[in-house]
Design a protein around this motif. Structure first.
Motif, PDB file in Angstrom:
ATOM      1  N   GLY A  15       4.728 -10.852   3.937  1.00 34.54           N
ATOM      2  CA  GLY A  15       4.899 -11.109   5.363  1.00 34.54           C
ATOM      3  C   GLY A  15       3.744 -11.963   5.866  1.00 34.54           C
TER       4      GLY A  15
ATOM      5  N   ASP B 269       1.387 -11.525   7.947  1.00 38.62           N
ATOM      6  CA  ASP B 269       0.044 -10.949   8.116  1.00 38.62           C
ATOM      7  C   ASP B 269      -0.822 -11.062   6.853  1.00 38.62           C
ATOM      8  OD1 ASP B 269       1.633  -9.121   6.737  1.00 38.62           O
ATOM      9  OD2 ASP B 269       0.719  -7.368   7.680  1.00 38.62           O
TER      10      ASP B 269
ATOM     11  N   ASP C 127      -6.112  -8.975  -7.580  1.00 36.82           N
ATOM     12  CA  ASP C 127      -4.737  -8.547  -7.921  1.00 36.82           C
ATOM     13  C   ASP C 127      -3.899  -9.741  -8.358  1.00 36.82           C
ATOM     14  OD1 ASP C 127      -5.298  -5.979  -7.041  1.00 36.82           O
ATOM     15  OD2 ASP C 127      -4.360  -6.260  -5.059  1.00 36.82           O
TER      16      ASP C 127
ATOM     17  N   TYR D  10     -12.010  -5.723   0.983  1.00 40.69           N
ATOM     18  CA  TYR D  10     -10.569  -5.584   0.732  1.00 40.69           C
ATOM     19  C   TYR D  10      -9.927  -6.885   0.233  1.00 40.69           C
ATOM     20  CZ  TYR D  10      -5.710  -4.331   2.124  1.00 40.69           C
ATOM     21  OH  TYR D  10      -4.361  -4.085   2.150  1.00 40.69           O
TER      22      TYR D  10
ATOM     23  N   GLN E 232      -7.732  -7.908  -3.263  1.00 37.27           N
ATOM     24  CA  GLN E 232      -6.403  -8.527  -3.186  1.00 37.27           C
ATOM     25  C   GLN E 232      -6.379  -9.843  -3.978  1.00 37.27           C
ATOM     26  OE1 GLN E 232      -4.507  -8.322   0.578  1.00 37.27           O
ATOM     27  NE2 GLN E 232      -2.926  -9.805   0.063  1.00 37.27           N
TER      28      GLN E 232
ATOM     29  N   GLN F  50       0.843  -1.194   0.000  1.00 36.29           N
ATOM     30  CA  GLN F  50       0.000   0.000   0.000  1.00 36.29           C
ATOM     31  C   GLN F  50       0.881   1.248   0.000  1.00 36.29           C
ATOM     32  OE1 GLN F  50      -3.554   0.283   2.382  1.00 36.29           O
ATOM     33  NE2 GLN F  50      -3.136  -1.709   3.269  1.00 36.29           N
TER      34      GLN F  50
ATOM     35  N   MET G 221       5.360  -4.266  13.696  1.00 35.65           N
ATOM     36  CA  MET G 221       5.753  -2.933  13.238  1.00 35.65           C
ATOM     37  C   MET G 221       4.778  -2.540  12.134  1.00 35.65           C
ATOM     38  SD  MET G 221       9.473  -1.633  11.782  1.00 35.65           S
ATOM     39  CE  MET G 221      10.366  -1.842  13.303  1.00 35.65           C
TER      40      MET G 221
ATOM     41  N   VAL H 196       8.193  -8.616  11.804  1.00 31.96           N
ATOM     42  CA  VAL H 196       9.060  -7.715  12.568  1.00 31.96           C
ATOM     43  C   VAL H 196       8.163  -6.930  13.521  1.00 31.96           C
ATOM     44  CG1 VAL H 196      10.672  -5.772  12.392  1.00 31.96           C
ATOM     45  CG2 VAL H 196      10.669  -7.555  10.627  1.00 31.96           C
TER      46      VAL H 196
HETATM   47  P1  TYM Z   1       1.151  -3.793   3.334  1.00 36.94           P
HETATM   48  O1  TYM Z   1       1.238  -2.575   2.470  1.00 36.94           O
HETATM   49  O2  TYM Z   1       0.545  -3.647   4.680  1.00 36.94           O
HETATM   50  O3  TYM Z   1       2.598  -4.414   3.532  1.00 36.94           O
HETATM   51  C1  TYM Z   1       3.459  -4.705   2.448  1.00 36.94           C
HETATM   52  C2  TYM Z   1       4.215  -5.990   2.751  1.00 36.94           C
HETATM   53  O4  TYM Z   1       4.968  -5.848   3.975  1.00 36.94           O
HETATM   54  C3  TYM Z   1       4.684  -6.928   4.844  1.00 36.94           C
HETATM   55  N1  TYM Z   1       4.767  -6.445   6.239  1.00 36.94           N
HETATM   56  C4  TYM Z   1       5.513  -7.007   7.196  1.00 36.94           C
HETATM   57  N2  TYM Z   1       6.327  -8.074   7.183  1.00 36.94           N
HETATM   58  C5  TYM Z   1       6.961  -8.390   8.342  1.00 36.94           C
HETATM   59  N3  TYM Z   1       6.827  -7.665   9.488  1.00 36.94           N
HETATM   60  C6  TYM Z   1       6.015  -6.586   9.548  1.00 36.94           C
HETATM   61  N4  TYM Z   1       5.891  -5.880  10.679  1.00 36.94           N
HETATM   62  C7  TYM Z   1       5.308  -6.223   8.367  1.00 36.94           C
HETATM   63  N5  TYM Z   1       4.438  -5.225   8.066  1.00 36.94           N
HETATM   64  C8  TYM Z   1       4.108  -5.384   6.759  1.00 36.94           C
HETATM   65  C9  TYM Z   1       3.287  -7.365   4.472  1.00 36.94           C
HETATM   66  O5  TYM Z   1       3.040  -8.702   4.870  1.00 36.94           O
HETATM   67  C10 TYM Z   1       3.284  -7.194   2.973  1.00 36.94           C
HETATM   68  O6  TYM Z   1       3.832  -8.328   2.337  1.00 36.94           O
HETATM   69  N6  TYM Z   1      -2.854  -6.204   1.541  1.00 36.94           N
HETATM   70  C11 TYM Z   1      -1.424  -5.977   1.330  1.00 36.94           C
HETATM   71  C12 TYM Z   1      -1.094  -5.413  -0.039  1.00 36.94           C
HETATM   72  C13 TYM Z   1      -1.608  -6.223  -1.180  1.00 36.94           C
HETATM   73  C14 TYM Z   1      -1.088  -7.433  -1.671  1.00 36.94           C
HETATM   74  C15 TYM Z   1      -1.892  -7.764  -2.806  1.00 36.94           C
HETATM   75  C16 TYM Z   1      -0.039  -8.260  -1.286  1.00 36.94           C
HETATM   76  C17 TYM Z   1      -2.659  -5.875  -1.987  1.00 36.94           C
HETATM   77  N7  TYM Z   1      -2.835  -6.793  -2.953  1.00 36.94           N
HETATM   78  C18 TYM Z   1      -1.666  -8.932  -3.519  1.00 36.94           C
HETATM   79  C19 TYM Z   1       0.174  -9.436  -2.009  1.00 36.94           C
HETATM   80  C20 TYM Z   1      -0.631  -9.758  -3.120  1.00 36.94           C
HETATM   81  C21 TYM Z   1      -0.942  -4.978   2.360  1.00 36.94           C
HETATM   82  O7  TYM Z   1      -1.701  -4.207   2.875  1.00 36.94           O
HETATM   83  O8  TYM Z   1       0.419  -4.977   2.540  1.00 36.94           O
END
Ligand code: TYM
Length: 340
Positions: A152, A154, A140, A133, A137, A9, A203, A193
């Motif tokens: 990650g 989540d 996508d 949402y 995804q 995002q 985080m 993380v």
């Molecule tokens: P988003 O924008 O929140 O995060 C992007 C990527 O970073 C990873 N991530 C983490 N990994 C480890 N520790 C953390 N604290 C942490 N915070 C974020 C997320 O897992 C992600 O891989 N819904 C998704 C975006 C999305 C997407 C998709 C991803 C939209 N369409 C299609 C894969 C395939 C999101 O909000 O990621």
């Protein structure tokens, strides 16, 4: 044929969790994949508006996020990098899939439950886009026929949902002419993380305390100061125990992942080696390791953030390639359903 797809995002500068958990893998996949592998990375601006963003802010974030993807080492000639909203097939397939997706399943998604648990006002305030949402995804990923999705931890539940939607669609419409691909989730070893100020939470970009996260553009001084104030505990020595000692373990994790394991088999072995050092010394090592990881990214980012031509070219090129890829799937889907 291997197709890698992932998204982030554009809601601010990426943080260390985004980098270690996802973005770093995107670059590794780019650099180490066979030339026949397709790599598609999206700045998911339509997902970003599920929570309200000021328009000027969103515009700036989109630009910064694009610059960041280039700064970490993605090459727009090799990888397709594009803003989601510039390829309408994503939103179009989303509608089609939402006629297939179960509201019961969506209601059980962790992200929906987390974001809505604080809402006391009731459903008047809850937006449909936040609920659906995961359908966007799923679109996508499925619209590009992705076989592998590096994310990650989540995001694992969202991708499980995407597979379910693909299965459901194929069950109803799969007659040999169309089959949506069920993607495989690739979770990095740094899958979660944690926050520096609240190490029991991940985080995140949205935590109110900026000291909870390290941004990829933070200066050496900011990195040091954030690590120095990271919450630990009063237990003597260093050990790796994410349940009892989340703060210390998170620092060990960060050090481990920023140094490719530092020559140790696992985090526990690294922690054992650190045991005996003062917490101050440990934090210093963590700061140095983070700074070494981020310095080249920060420098490259500063070089390109004001290079409008480079950014515009990258995104135009990305949109063109992503449009071709997405329209191919969408055409087959529409045919199968009877829309065309
Ligand atoms: P988003 O924008 O929140 O995060 C992007 C990527 O970073 C990873 N991530 C983490 N990994 C480890 N520790 C953390 N604290 C942490 N915070 C974020 C997320 O897992 C992600 O891989 N819904 C998704 C975006 C999305 C997407 C998709 C991803 C939209 N369409 C299609 C894969 C395939 C999101 O909000 O990621």
């Amino acid at each position: 044929h291997k197709v890698v797809f992932s998204g982030i995002q554009p809601t601010g500068i990426a943080h260390l969790g985004n980098y270690l958990g996802a973005l770093r893998q995107w670059v590794t996949l780019q650099n180490e994949s066979d030339p026949s592998t397709t790599l598609i990375y999206s700045l998911v601006d339509l997902h970003a508006i599920t929570l309200r963003q000021p328009p000027a802010q969103l515009r700036q974030w989109k630009r910064e996020s694009l610059a960041m993807l280039l700064a970490i080492g993605l090459d727009p000639k090799r990888s397709t990098i594009f803003h989601q909203s510039t390829v309408p097939a994503h939103a179009e397939l989303m509608w089609i899939l939402s006629c297939q997706a179960s509201t019961g399943y969506l209601g059980r998604m962790t992200q929906w439950k987390d974001k809505t648990s604080g809402e006391k006002e009731g459903s008047e305030k809850l937006k449909l886009g936040l609920f659906s949402y995961p359908v966007l995804q799923a679109a996508d990923v499925l619209v590009h026929g992705a076989t592998h999705v590096p994310v990650g931890e989540d995001q694992a539940q969202h991708l499980e949902f995407a597979r379910e939607v693909a299965r459901g669609f194929n069950h109803v419409y799969g007659d040999g002419r169309v089959a949506l691909v069920e993607p495989e989730t690739i979770i990095s070893s740094a899958k979660r993380v944690m926050s520096l100020t609240d190490p029991e939470a991940k985080m995140s970009k949205s935590h109110p305390n900026p000291k909870s996260r390290i941004l990829l553009t933070d200066s050496a001084e900011e990195i040091r100061s954030k690590i120095n104030t990271a919450v630990t505990d009063s237990i003597t020595g260093v050990s790796y125990d994410p349940v009892q000692r989340p703060g210390v373990s998170n620092l060990v994790d960060i050090l481990y992942h920023c140094t490719q394991g530092a020559g140790f088999e696992d985090q526990a072995a690294l922690a054992k080696d650190l045991d005996g050092s003062s917490l101050r010394a440990v934090k210093r090592r963590v700061s140095d390791a983070v700074e070494s990881q981020l310095r080249p990214i920060r420098e490259r980012y500063q070089e390109i953030i004001n290079n409008a031509q480079l950014l515009d070219d990258a995104s135009t090129q990305g949109t063109q390639k992503a449009t071709i890829s997405a329209n191919a799937t969408l055409a087959k889907v529409k045919q199968a359903i009877g829309l065309t």
